[in-house]
Design an enzyme around this catalytic site. Structure first.
Site, PDB file in Angstrom:
ATOM      1  CG  ASP A  10      -0.920   4.805  -9.212  1.00  0.00           C
ATOM      2  OD1 ASP A  10      -0.009   4.500  -8.424  1.00  0.00           O
ATOM      3  OD2 ASP A  10      -0.943   5.878  -9.844  1.00  0.00           O
ATOM      4  CG  ASP A  12       1.157   9.447  -5.417  1.00  0.00           C
ATOM      5  OD1 ASP A  12       0.431   9.613  -4.419  1.00  0.00           O
ATOM      6  OD2 ASP A  12       2.370   9.174  -5.336  1.00  0.00           O
TER       7      ASP A  12
END
Length: 266
Positions: A10, A12
């Site tokens: 991922d 953020d």
């Protein structure tokens, strides 16, 4: 981890602290919007983690509005930020995010950058899987775009009609683009919805990074292990990489017809 083939990150909150900018932008949006409607219950970080964190932008708007019993027209992605539609509110939030990113820039978490270097040195492929439609901009601003051949983000997902997190589809597609199955990949996530996506997709390993949501929340969502920072994995990963592993073609190595080293996630 070394029995697997790739690490799917991922973005953020895992590679870059953009989650903090997103949280600020969402807070600015919903604090003003709820006040304008006379909602006496203030927007808090708990709202962000419960309804927005890790979801595609418009899904986050819908979930947050639903939590307050608010129904708005859907609108379209081309809606002006001033419009009180689901898409308009999402676009309003993004103008705040983009302004902060352009003004302040972004740098990767040092521990995450060191972990990225370590997994690449260990011979694993890497990809980014993000719900954000700003992933390309963020990676470029952080000087990391050339580190990833595969970037599965909100723009690609919308264009290809791929369901966002907590559905596992974006992670599954990133694995496919690397020529791998989910069981051959590690998912690294900081959001409840992202960890749930990794678990629902039956990935080989799901690593959680606690950036404020709480370790137990990530474990309950399906993470195999949770750390405060990815640098905790670097020393054991380097040590494991130096340790000779059994050769399945070696007649001295015990064999198990049901055991596939490429999918070993112990």
């Amino acid at each position: 981890m070394l029995g697997l083939r790739a690490v799917l990150f991922d973005l953020d909150g895992v590679i870059t602290p953009t989650a903090e900018i997103h949280m600020h932008a969402w807070a600015k949006l919903f604090s003003a919007y709820l006040a304008s409607r006379g909602d006496t219950s203030p927007y808090t970080d708990d709202d962000y983690f419960a309804h927005i964190d890790g979801r595609p932008r418009y899904d986050g708007v819908r979930a947050m509005l639903a939590s307050r019993g608010i129904v708005l027209p859907e609108g379209s992605p081309s809606d002006a930020p001033e419009l009180d539609t689901v898409c308009g509110l999402g676009n309003r939030k993004n103008t705040v995010f983009t302004a902060v990113l352009e003004e302040d820039g972004i740098a990767a978490y040092p521990g995450s950058l060191a972990f990225l270097d370590a997994v690449v040195a260990a011979g694993l492929d890497v990809a980014v899987v993000s719900s954000s439609k700003n992933a390309e901009v963020v990676l470029t601003a952080a000087g990391l775009r050339d580190r990833f051949d595969v970037v599965m983000d909100g723009v690609v997902a919308a264009r290809e009609g791929i369901a966002g997190k907590p559905a596992p589809d974006t992670y599954v597609e990133a694995a496919r683009l690397l020529g791998l199955t989910p069981r051959q990949c590690v998912v690294v996530e900081d959001a409840h919805s992202g960890v749930e996506a990794g678990r629902r997709g039956d990935f080989g390993l799901v690593l959680g990074v606690d950036r404020g949501i709480g370790a137990q929340v990530l474990l309950d969502a399906g993470a195999d292990i949770v750390v405060d920072d990815l640098d905790e994995f670097i020393a054991p990963l380097a040590e494991a990489a130096r340790t000779p592993r059994p050769d399945p073609a070696d007649p001295q190595t015990p064999t198990d017809p049901h055991h596939d080293l490429s999918e070993d996630h112990a």
